[in-house]
Design a protein around this motif. Structure first.
Motif, short mmCIF file in Angstrom:
data_model
loop_
_atom_site.label_atom_id
_atom_site.label_comp_id
_atom_site.label_asym_id
_atom_site.label_seq_id
_atom_site.Cartn_x
_atom_site.Cartn_y
_atom_site.Cartn_z
N ALA A 296 -158.86 -150.53 15.06
CA ALA A 296 -160.32 -150.70 15.04
C ALA A 296 -160.81 -151.25 13.70
O ALA A 296 -161.77 -150.74 13.12
CB ALA A 296 -161.00 -149.37 15.37
N GLY A 297 -160.14 -152.25 13.19
CA GLY A 297 -160.59 -152.89 11.96
C GLY A 297 -160.25 -152.14 10.70
O GLY A 297 -160.71 -152.52 9.61
N SER A 298 -159.43 -151.09 10.81
CA SER A 298 -158.99 -150.37 9.61
C SER A 298 -157.48 -150.48 9.45
O SER A 298 -156.75 -150.74 10.41
CB SER A 298 -159.39 -148.89 9.70
OG SER A 298 -160.77 -148.74 9.55
N LEU A 299 -157.04 -150.26 8.22
CA LEU A 299 -155.64 -150.47 7.83
C LEU A 299 -155.06 -149.14 7.37
O LEU A 299 -155.67 -148.42 6.58
CB LEU A 299 -155.62 -151.50 6.70
CG LEU A 299 -154.29 -151.94 6.12
CD1 LEU A 299 -153.40 -152.58 7.17
CD2 LEU A 299 -154.55 -152.91 4.97
N LEU A 300 -153.85 -148.85 7.84
CA LEU A 300 -153.17 -147.60 7.47
C LEU A 300 -152.41 -147.82 6.16
O LEU A 300 -151.50 -148.65 6.09
CB LEU A 300 -152.19 -147.20 8.59
CG LEU A 300 -151.48 -145.86 8.42
CD1 LEU A 300 -152.47 -144.69 8.49
CD2 LEU A 300 -150.39 -145.70 9.49
N LEU A 301 -152.77 -147.06 5.13
CA LEU A 301 -152.11 -147.18 3.82
C LEU A 301 -151.69 -145.81 3.32
O LEU A 301 -152.37 -144.81 3.58
CB LEU A 301 -153.05 -147.82 2.80
CG LEU A 301 -153.55 -149.24 3.09
CD1 LEU A 301 -154.53 -149.69 2.00
CD2 LEU A 301 -152.39 -150.23 3.19
N GLY A 302 -150.58 -145.78 2.61
CA GLY A 302 -150.08 -144.53 2.06
C GLY A 302 -149.90 -144.63 0.56
O GLY A 302 -149.85 -145.72 -0.01
N ARG A 303 -149.77 -143.47 -0.05
CA ARG A 303 -149.66 -143.40 -1.51
C ARG A 303 -148.50 -142.50 -1.89
O ARG A 303 -148.38 -141.38 -1.40
CB ARG A 303 -150.98 -142.84 -2.04
CG ARG A 303 -150.93 -142.43 -3.45
CD ARG A 303 -152.22 -141.87 -4.01
NE ARG A 303 -151.87 -141.33 -5.32
CZ ARG A 303 -151.64 -142.10 -6.38
NH1 ARG A 303 -151.80 -143.39 -6.31
NH2 ARG A 303 -151.24 -141.57 -7.51
N ARG A 304 -147.63 -142.99 -2.76
CA ARG A 304 -146.52 -142.19 -3.27
C ARG A 304 -146.93 -141.51 -4.57
O ARG A 304 -147.69 -142.08 -5.35
CB ARG A 304 -145.28 -143.06 -3.52
CG ARG A 304 -144.63 -143.53 -2.24
CD ARG A 304 -143.46 -144.47 -2.52
NE ARG A 304 -143.07 -145.11 -1.27
CZ ARG A 304 -142.11 -144.63 -0.46
NH1 ARG A 304 -141.44 -143.55 -0.80
NH2 ARG A 304 -141.82 -145.24 0.68
N SER A 305 -146.36 -140.33 -4.81
CA SER A 305 -146.67 -139.67 -6.08
C SER A 305 -146.08 -140.51 -7.21
O SER A 305 -145.03 -141.14 -7.06
CB SER A 305 -146.08 -138.26 -6.10
OG SER A 305 -144.70 -138.32 -5.94
N GLY A 306 -146.76 -140.51 -8.32
CA GLY A 306 -146.29 -141.28 -9.47
C GLY A 306 -146.86 -142.68 -9.55
O GLY A 306 -146.71 -143.35 -10.57
N TRP A 307 -147.46 -143.14 -8.47
CA TRP A 307 -148.08 -144.47 -8.52
C TRP A 307 -149.34 -144.42 -9.40
O TRP A 307 -149.93 -143.35 -9.58
CB TRP A 307 -148.47 -144.91 -7.11
CG TRP A 307 -147.32 -145.52 -6.35
CD1 TRP A 307 -146.03 -145.66 -6.77
CD2 TRP A 307 -147.38 -146.06 -5.02
NE1 TRP A 307 -145.28 -146.26 -5.79
CE2 TRP A 307 -146.07 -146.52 -4.72
CE3 TRP A 307 -148.39 -146.21 -4.07
CZ2 TRP A 307 -145.78 -147.11 -3.49
CZ3 TRP A 307 -148.09 -146.80 -2.86
CH2 TRP A 307 -146.79 -147.25 -2.57
N PRO A 308 -149.77 -145.57 -9.91
CA PRO A 308 -151.03 -145.60 -10.67
C PRO A 308 -152.18 -145.03 -9.83
O PRO A 308 -152.15 -145.11 -8.60
CB PRO A 308 -151.24 -147.10 -10.95
CG PRO A 308 -149.88 -147.71 -10.84
CD PRO A 308 -149.13 -146.89 -9.84
N GLU A 309 -153.16 -144.49 -10.52
CA GLU A 309 -154.29 -143.87 -9.83
C GLU A 309 -154.95 -144.86 -8.88
O GLU A 309 -155.21 -146.02 -9.25
CB GLU A 309 -155.31 -143.40 -10.87
CG GLU A 309 -156.38 -142.50 -10.28
CD GLU A 309 -157.33 -142.01 -11.36
OE1 GLU A 309 -156.99 -142.13 -12.55
OE2 GLU A 309 -158.42 -141.53 -10.99
#
Ligand SMILES: [Zn+2]
Length: 311
Positions: free
Chosen positions: A187-200
């Motif tokens: 529906a026009g949105s994108l699934l994104l994830g974040r790993r620990s340690g990545w820049p803020e």
């Protein structure tokens, strides 16, 4: 699997693609031809080591090409590793880490070592592709000096495109590890994830190694499910990227989903969620709290492609 040829050949394709050397596949198995190349004054070598690839200090950055140095190529303990032909002249690979101190110093005198990630952002696509090829091939040789079948020392054959075990006869070929990486849209949105340690604020598309006995499409669906609890469907191949850290091949896909509330399930991610098109578009222009992955990554390429399409 359908591929878009226009994207693969596009000058704006992912970094590390676009290597322009002729790999000399039909010639490299001929020892007499290789011996002639080693004697040819037109022959050049490029070098890399643990500190990165050697780049010439010039207005237009490119890999340092040096005339053949017998100490560093012909007499290399594993034998010469031919990358290919450039304008008819042979280009060999030199592993700086394998050189004696004096030979290494001679090499480094003419250029500066640049980490491959940085090289991918400062070099042209063709030079970045050559850098990835050089590093990827040297990584494989360093890690495969001994036979995985019997443990004996292996020798270089095919001028660097394979190694053979003199003890049991098995031939080992350079390997790349396939990794699927995917845009998942709902529906026009994108699934994104974040790993620990990545820049803020940094989020990226999901990715994971392909398992034995699994198709690429199955890997896309499994990885999305494992990392987010989201069911994806309809994976379609977009483009690929060599990623020699140390030996991956990134395979980019588009996929869709019926939505749902994503949850960071497998411990690899600390957060996973949907981002609207507006949020991703804002991140592209440096606004908002979301930070996208670096431009040399195929993740960046896939996200940019997604956000640029007419909505
Ligand atoms: Zn063996």
């Amino acid at each position: 699997m359908t591929a878009s040829g226009s994207e693969i050949s596009s000058p704006s394709g992912p970094a590390f693609t676009g290597m322009a050397l002729d790999r000399a596949s039909t010639l490299r198995g001929d020892p007499a031809w290789i011996a002639q190349r080693l004697e040819d004054p037109a022959t050049r070598a490029v070098a890399a080591g643990r500190d990165g690839v050697l780049i010439a200090t010039a207005a237009q950055p490119r890999l340092l090409r040096r005339p053949l140095d017998r100490d560093s190529v012909a007499e290399a303990p594993d034998g010469p590793i031919l990358l290919g032909l450039e304008g008819g002249a042979a280009v060999f690979a030199v592993d700086l880490d394998a050189l004696e101190a004096a030979a290494r110093a001679r090499w480094q005198d003419g250029g500066r070592p640049v980490a491959l990630r940085e090289a991918g952002s400062v070099l042209s696509r063709a030079e970045g592709g050559l850098a990835a090829y050089l590093v990827g091939l040297l990584n494989w040789h360093r890690a495969h000096r001994f036979c995985a079948n019997c443990g004996a020392a292996t020798v270089v054959i095919e001028a660097g495109y394979a190694r053979r075990c003199p003890h049991c006869g098995v031939v080992h070929f350079p390997r790349t590890d396939p990794v699927v990486i995917m845009v998942v849209e709902h529906a026009g949105s994108l699934l994104l994830g974040r790993r620990s340690g990545w820049p803020e604020g940094r989020y990226s598309v999901l990715a994971g190694f392909v398992s034995p006995g699994e198709s690429l499409e199955e890997a896309v669906i499994r990885e999305v499910r494992e990392e987010s609890g989201i069911e994806a469907f309809g994976p379609t191949f977009v483009t690929s990227q060599p990623w020699p850290f140390p030996s991956s091949l990134m395979l980019g896909f588009d996929a869709r989903s019926a939505g749902g509330e994503p949850r960071a399930l497998d411990g690899e991610l600390e957060d996973v969620r949907w981002f609207t098109h507006d949020e991703v578009a804002a991140a592209r222009s440096g606004a908002g709290e979301l930070e996208l992955p670096p431009p040399i990554s195929i993740a960046h390429f896939l996200i940019e492609r997604w956000v640029s399409r007419a909505r």
